[in-house]
Design a protein around this motif. Structure first.
Motif, short mmCIF file in Angstrom:
data_model
loop_
_atom_site.label_atom_id
_atom_site.label_comp_id
_atom_site.label_asym_id
_atom_site.label_seq_id
_atom_site.Cartn_x
_atom_site.Cartn_y
_atom_site.Cartn_z
N VAL A 17 0.84 -1.21 0.00
CA VAL A 17 0.00 0.00 0.00
C VAL A 17 0.87 1.25 0.00
O VAL A 17 0.64 2.18 -0.78
CB VAL A 17 -0.98 -0.01 1.19
N LEU A 18 1.87 1.29 0.86
CA LEU A 18 2.77 2.45 0.89
C LEU A 18 3.54 2.59 -0.42
O LEU A 18 3.77 3.71 -0.90
CB LEU A 18 3.74 2.34 2.06
N ASN A 19 3.93 1.48 -1.01
CA ASN A 19 4.63 1.51 -2.29
C ASN A 19 3.73 2.14 -3.36
O ASN A 19 4.18 2.96 -4.16
CB ASN A 19 5.05 0.10 -2.70
N TYR A 20 2.44 1.77 -3.36
CA TYR A 20 1.50 2.35 -4.33
C TYR A 20 1.29 3.84 -4.08
O TYR A 20 1.29 4.64 -5.02
CB TYR A 20 0.17 1.61 -4.26
N VAL A 21 1.12 4.23 -2.82
CA VAL A 21 0.89 5.64 -2.49
C VAL A 21 2.11 6.50 -2.83
O VAL A 21 1.97 7.67 -3.16
CB VAL A 21 0.49 5.79 -1.00
N CYS A 22 3.28 5.92 -2.83
CA CYS A 22 4.49 6.67 -3.16
C CYS A 22 4.85 6.59 -4.65
O CYS A 22 5.94 6.99 -5.04
CB CYS A 22 5.66 6.15 -2.33
N SER A 23 3.94 6.12 -5.48
CA SER A 23 4.25 5.96 -6.90
C SER A 23 3.54 7.01 -7.75
O SER A 23 2.58 7.65 -7.32
CB SER A 23 3.83 4.56 -7.37
N THR A 24 3.98 7.12 -8.99
CA THR A 24 3.31 8.03 -9.93
C THR A 24 1.97 7.47 -10.37
O THR A 24 1.14 8.22 -10.86
CB THR A 24 4.19 8.29 -11.16
N HIS A 25 1.76 6.16 -10.22
CA HIS A 25 0.46 5.57 -10.54
C HIS A 25 -0.62 6.09 -9.60
O HIS A 25 -1.80 6.02 -9.92
CB HIS A 25 0.52 4.03 -10.44
N PHE A 26 -0.22 6.58 -8.44
CA PHE A 26 -1.17 7.16 -7.49
C PHE A 26 -1.20 8.68 -7.62
O PHE A 26 -2.27 9.28 -7.79
CB PHE A 26 -0.82 6.76 -6.06
N TRP A 27 -0.05 9.34 -7.56
CA TRP A 27 -0.01 10.80 -7.50
C TRP A 27 -0.33 11.47 -8.83
O TRP A 27 -0.84 12.59 -8.85
CB TRP A 27 1.34 11.29 -6.97
N GLY A 28 -0.09 10.81 -9.95
CA GLY A 28 -0.47 11.38 -11.25
C GLY A 28 -1.97 11.61 -11.33
O GLY A 28 -2.44 12.73 -11.58
N PRO A 29 -2.79 10.56 -11.13
CA PRO A 29 -4.24 10.75 -11.17
C PRO A 29 -4.77 11.67 -10.07
O PRO A 29 -5.69 12.45 -10.30
CB PRO A 29 -4.80 9.34 -10.99
N VAL A 30 -4.19 11.58 -8.88
CA VAL A 30 -4.66 12.44 -7.79
C VAL A 30 -4.47 13.91 -8.15
O VAL A 30 -5.37 14.73 -7.96
CB VAL A 30 -3.95 12.09 -6.46
N SER A 31 -3.31 14.24 -8.70
CA SER A 31 -3.07 15.64 -9.08
C SER A 31 -3.91 16.03 -10.29
O SER A 31 -4.23 17.19 -10.48
CB SER A 31 -1.59 15.87 -9.36
N ASN A 32 -4.29 15.06 -11.10
CA ASN A 32 -5.08 15.31 -12.30
C ASN A 32 -6.57 15.47 -11.98
O ASN A 32 -7.33 15.92 -12.83
CB ASN A 32 -4.86 14.15 -13.28
N PHE A 33 -7.00 15.09 -10.79
CA PHE A 33 -8.42 15.14 -10.45
C PHE A 33 -8.96 16.57 -10.38
O PHE A 33 -10.17 16.77 -10.31
CB PHE A 33 -8.71 14.41 -9.13
N GLY A 34 -8.11 17.58 -10.41
CA GLY A 34 -8.58 18.96 -10.45
C GLY A 34 -9.37 19.26 -11.71
O GLY A 34 -10.33 20.05 -11.69
N ILE A 35 -9.03 18.60 -12.81
CA ILE A 35 -9.73 18.84 -14.08
C ILE A 35 -11.18 18.37 -14.01
O ILE A 35 -12.09 19.14 -14.30
CB ILE A 35 -8.97 18.19 -15.26
#
Length: 136
Positions: A17-35
């Protein structure tokens, strides 16, 4: 200090879980959710503010990245969800744009405003006539 940082990184990367949260597979979409958040909020605004070209561009963009999110390995379902929501919001905006500019929405709104203005004017005249008749 470097050994400490390596140990912390190894600890994080060993936990799935921590590995996923620290990846671009998580933070890319999270930062993109503003759109999609902005697109959904825009569906409550006046349709005369909608840009048809930008709506079309964002519709194509989201469709492309929905496909991309399922083509990469591992599949990025969070990115898919982000663009799925944005696709729906952009299609809604596109419909509102067409309704307003091409299918008579602007004329219908203008007619409704004119009817309301006429009703207000009639009430004003009714009040004036009532006062004039009452004074005699």
């Amino acid at each position: 200090m470097a050994a400490f940082v390596k140990a912390i990184n190894a600890k994080i990367r060993s936990h799935p879980v921590l590995n996923y949260v620290c990846s671009t597979h998580f933070w890319g979409p999270v930062s993109n959710f503003g759109i999609p958040v902005a697109a959904v909020a825009d569906t409550q605004k006046s349709p005369d503010l909608i840009s048809g070209k930008m709506t079309l561009a964002l519709t194509i963009y989201s469709a492309t990245f929905m496909r991309y999110s399922l083509a990469v390995t591992p599949k990025n379902y969070l990115l898919f969800a982000c663009h799925f929501i944005n696709e729906g919001a952009q299609l809604t905006q596109g419909y509102r744009f067409l309704q307003w500019h091409h299918w008579g929405g602007k004329e219908k709104a203008g007619l409704a405003r004119a009817v309301e203005a006429g009703k207000e004017k009639a009430k004003e005249l009714e009040t004036k006539v009532g006062k004039a008749v009452g004074k005699k």
